[in-house]
Write a protein that holds these residues in place. Structure first.
Motif, mmCIF file in Angstrom:
data_model
loop_
_atom_site.group_PDB
_atom_site.id
_atom_site.type_symbol
_atom_site.label_atom_id
_atom_site.label_comp_id
_atom_site.label_asym_id
_atom_site.label_seq_id
_atom_site.Cartn_x
_atom_site.Cartn_y
_atom_site.Cartn_z
ATOM 1 N N SER A 172 0.844 -1.198 0.000
ATOM 2 C CA SER A 172 0.000 0.000 0.000
ATOM 3 C C SER A 172 0.882 1.251 0.000
ATOM 4 O O SER A 172 1.925 1.272 0.662
ATOM 5 C CB SER A 172 -0.881 -0.028 1.248
ATOM 6 N N PRO A 173 0.459 2.298 -0.714
ATOM 7 C CA PRO A 173 1.256 3.538 -0.696
ATOM 8 C C PRO A 173 1.408 4.110 0.714
ATOM 9 O O PRO A 173 2.336 4.859 0.976
ATOM 10 C CB PRO A 173 0.457 4.488 -1.590
ATOM 11 N N ASP A 174 0.482 3.723 1.637
ATOM 12 C CA ASP A 174 0.588 4.238 3.009
ATOM 13 C C ASP A 174 1.397 3.316 3.910
ATOM 14 O O ASP A 174 1.485 3.564 5.119
ATOM 15 C CB ASP A 174 -0.817 4.368 3.635
ATOM 16 N N ALA A 175 1.942 2.244 3.366
ATOM 17 C CA ALA A 175 2.653 1.271 4.202
ATOM 18 C C ALA A 175 3.786 1.959 4.950
ATOM 19 O O ALA A 175 4.449 2.852 4.413
ATOM 20 C CB ALA A 175 3.186 0.143 3.339
ATOM 21 N N LYS A 176 4.007 1.510 6.181
ATOM 22 C CA LYS A 176 4.996 2.191 7.025
ATOM 23 C C LYS A 176 6.314 1.412 7.113
ATOM 24 O O LYS A 176 7.349 2.002 7.426
ATOM 25 C CB LYS A 176 4.428 2.364 8.445
ATOM 26 N N ASP A 177 6.280 0.113 6.900
ATOM 27 C CA ASP A 177 7.513 -0.651 7.107
ATOM 28 C C ASP A 177 8.509 -0.396 5.968
ATOM 29 O O ASP A 177 8.118 -0.077 4.837
ATOM 30 C CB ASP A 177 7.203 -2.146 7.244
ATOM 31 N N THR A 178 9.779 -0.563 6.289
ATOM 32 C CA THR A 178 10.859 -0.172 5.363
ATOM 33 C C THR A 178 10.788 -0.942 4.047
ATOM 34 O O THR A 178 10.942 -0.358 2.965
ATOM 35 C CB THR A 178 12.218 -0.424 6.042
ATOM 36 N N LEU A 179 10.548 -2.240 4.160
ATOM 37 C CA LEU A 179 10.545 -3.065 2.945
ATOM 38 C C LEU A 179 9.412 -2.646 2.002
ATOM 39 O O LEU A 179 9.597 -2.574 0.773
ATOM 40 C CB LEU A 179 10.391 -4.539 3.355
ATOM 41 N N SER A 180 8.260 -2.354 2.569
ATOM 42 C CA SER A 180 7.135 -1.915 1.730
ATOM 43 C C SER A 180 7.399 -0.543 1.134
ATOM 44 O O SER A 180 7.036 -0.273 -0.016
ATOM 45 C CB SER A 180 5.841 -1.883 2.555
#
Lengths: 308, 385
Positions: B247-255
């Motif tokens: 998701s464009p809002d993902a917070k984790d580094t890999l995403s």
């Protein structure tokens, strides 16, 4: 610059009587026919290179290793030529073995057809083609000493036998360094895939040309021999370098040539091989068919070296 | 006219999304290359040689980084590689499938009278993960065949990478020097992780660059250079699923890494197809058929033999997976495409062998219709009777 042996026609004369007209006609029609027949027979027996005692003499064969009758017939012509033009070695332009490559194949496709030449201590200096097993570099009579690409010198000529099937960066760097360090009068490279060819089956290997040609130009390569297309073709100098395709010493693609303005001479009607003689600053060459007919011949003068 | 222009501009994002979703950018690049090289060969080769390093060794590093990201996430709870034991049977099947395909290849090119092509055997290991996933989804929807196909593909590609490193026909490796630099890169990546750095840029610029350099220096394909760093990037606690876009809002580094590099890597894939799939048809000889025949026969057979051996050793197949499904899996795994073209360019210099092997890889796409045909004949997935 290339020079050729030419047959100038005799000037025609006006006939003044029926008998004279008959004689004239006979002379015009019959004599050339008889002369051509005699020449063909003679050329099958003789070699017309300068044949100087101190020159570098060699033969060139490509795509030869079929083990079929035409290969044996070309080999016979080579043996016949060797008796009058004692070449010291034969450069092999790849596809030295087709099909099976077991020990008995080496006998049938190499040792037997060239037995007379091998017995006369003629050395074969091979390069490999796409139909050759890479391990064939270790086959003793090919004189490759297990190397895919290598170099050697004969008098004033530097030869580079290359592996165009796997033309990696390391080999390109080696070619550059070897040519740069070469001090011989002539630099001759040979390998399987032609940088220039007008045969319709494969044609020019442009991908290789873009990598190899700049190195050849930079280092003043004079002549390049290749095979792969199963015809004979002599190219007009390309950027000053002379190119020969001689890939019909066993295989043949009859009628495969589509000569272009690049083509100086070609032959695709029979198997063929080449005789070459480097005498000082001149290189004489002949292409001879399976039946012994000289299908092309000439002389190349060594080009000017590029400024170092 | 302005209205038409507006419509055209508005349709570009839709076209892009369609091409992205249906994996069309790589085939588009490959098709362009085939037309170009067979019409204007000299300009094609000049162009492709000029950008080959930037595409194959630099840009593709981001593509393989994203592939590694999928694998790293799959090891998280909920992922198909969690726990690792689950991968054992597909790994055994992959070993058998790749071994058999490679053996067939060597025999096949010799039988087709082009033994010089035998050096290309590691290319037979390649399996295009994205394409395989796409085909498997078409055939089976959400069947357990999907994770099996993907695990088989990951294992095959990993084995292929090792084979290229170990059996490269021309490159001399410098593992000691490269290994030291790689160890330094991994140490720095670990330090960044311990320092709870959440931006992917420090990982990419410091250990990533070093790792890339280590691969290049070792003589290994530098496109794999970012792969060892990816496991150090903090990731979501649970696997969102294979090839599920972050998701464009993902917070984790890999995403975040995926969101940033997703589109550039797709562009890289187009250029990758353009640079590597340019095969001049006049350079082809019968040996070209060696690779597609080897993978299309060897992989289904190898998967069956490998899975059979694993079952004999006491492992279990996932539920709803039998020999029929395994045959389909074998055909899907034969599709080399992107990874096959990459292995080919990593292994072979430009020339006839490269052209013939590249064409062989393109012909391995026949695995897709064959998988569909096999599924239909054997009643697998949506064709179940």
């Amino acid at each position: 610059m290339i020079g050729f042996w030419t047959n100038d026609e005799a000037a025609s004369s006006q006939a003044s009587s029926p008998l004279a007209y008959l004689m004239h006609t006979l002379r015009r029609c019959l004599i050339p026919v008889l002369t051509a027949a005699a020449c063909t027979a003679l050329l099958a027996q003789s070699v017309a290179l300068p044949n100087r005692p101190d020159s570098v003499k060699f033969a060139a064969i490509g795509d030869n290793g079929t083990g079929d009758r035409p290969q044996y017939e070309v080999a016979q012509q080579m043996t016949s030529a060797h008796s009058r033009f004692p070449f010291d070695f034969v450069i092999m332009l790849g596809d030295n073995m087709y099909g099976g490559q077991q020990p008995n194949d080496f006998v049938r496709k190499f040792e037997q057809p060239y037995a007379a030449l091998l017995a006369a201590n003629v050395k074969f200096q091979a390069s490999l083609g796409n139909h050759d097993r890479p391990e064939n570099a270790s086959y003793g009579p090919f004189n490759m000493n297990g190397q895919r690409y290598y170099t050697y010198v004969r008098k004033n000529v530097r030869f580079l036998a290359l592996d165009s099937t796997l033309m990696d960066r390391k080999q390109l760097d080696w070619i550059d360094a070897t040519l740069r360090d070469s001090r011989e009068d002539w630099k001759v490279c040979y390998f399987h895939h032609p940088l220039y060819s007008n045969a319709s089956r494969h044609g020019s290997s442009i991908d290789l040309r873009l990598q190899m040609e700049p190195i050849f130009l930079k280092n003043g390569v004079n002549v390049v021999f290749s095979g792969h297309d199963h015809v004979y073709e002599r190219l007009r100098p390309q950027k000053g370098i002379y190119y020969f395709v001689s890939g019909a010493a066993g295989q043949l693609r009859r009628g495969n040539m589509e000569p272009s303005e690049q083509t100086a001479a070609s032959f695709d009607q029979d198997q063929s091989f080449m005789l070459v003689e480097v005498a000082g600053l001149e290189m004489f060459f002949q292409s001879i068919s399976r039946t012994g007919r000289v299908v092309d011949s000439g002389v190349i003068r060594r080009q000017q070296r590029p400024p170092s | 006219m302005p209205r038409r222009l507006y419509d055209l501009r508005a349709s570009i994002p839709r076209l892009w999304a369609f091409a992205h979703e249906h994996l069309l950018l790589l085939p588009a690049g490959a098709a362009t290359a085939l037309v170009w090289v067979n019409t204007l060969p000299e300009s094609y080769y000049r162009f492709s040689y000029a950008i080959a390093f930037a595409v194959n060794d630099v840009a593709m590093a981001f593509f393989f980084a994203l592939m590694t990201k999928e694998v790293v996430e799959a090891t998280a709870p909920g992922g198909m590689l969690h726990p690792w034991r689950r991968a054992l049977l597909p790994v055994i099947a992959a070993i058998a499938a790749t071994t058999l395909a490679a053996l067939f290849h060597v025999q096949m090119v010799a039988a087709l009278d082009e033994p010089a092509l035998a050096v290309a055997w590691p290319v037979t290991f390649a399996s295009d993960l994205a394409f395989s996933y796409f085909v498997a989804r078409i055939i089976c929807g959400r069947h357990p065949i999907i994770p099996f196909v993907l695990m088989l593909g990951i294992a095959s590609d990993a084995l292929g990478g090792v084979a290229i490193a170990a059996f490269h026909p021309t490159v001399v490796h410098h593992f000691t020097k490269g290994g030291m630099v790689l160890a330094l890169a991994l140490g720095l990546a670990l330090a960044l992780r311990r320092a709870r750095v959440t931006s992917f840029w420090p990982y990419l610029l410091i250990p990533g660059s070093l790792s890339w350099f280590a691969f290049w220096w070792s003589g290994l394909p530098p496109a794999f250079g970012l792969a060892p760093i990816m496991p150090f990037l903090p990731h979501a606690p649970r696997d969102p699923g294979f090839f599920v876009d972050a998701s464009p809002d993902a917070k984790d580094t890999l995403s975040r890494f995926e969101v940033w590099w997703r589109h550039p890597s797709q562009i890289a894939l187009f250029y990758f197809g353009l640079v590597n799939a340019g095969v001049a048809f006049h350079s082809l000889e019968p040996g070209t058929w060696g690779l597609p025949l080897a993978v299309l026969v060897g992989k289904p057979l190898g998967v069956l033999i490998g899975a059979g051996s694993a079952l004999a050793a006491g492992l279990h197949l996932p539920l709803s997976l039998g020999w029929r499904e395994l045959v389909v899996v074998g055909f899907i795994a034969a599709i080399g495409f992107s990874v096959g073209l990459f292995f080919c360019s990593a292994l072979l210099p430009p020339g006839q062998l490269h052209s013939e092997t590249s064409m062989g890889v393109l012909l391995s796409l026949a695995g897709a219709p064959l998988a569909l045909l096999a599924a239909r004949l054997l009643g697998v997935g949506r064709f179940a009777r």
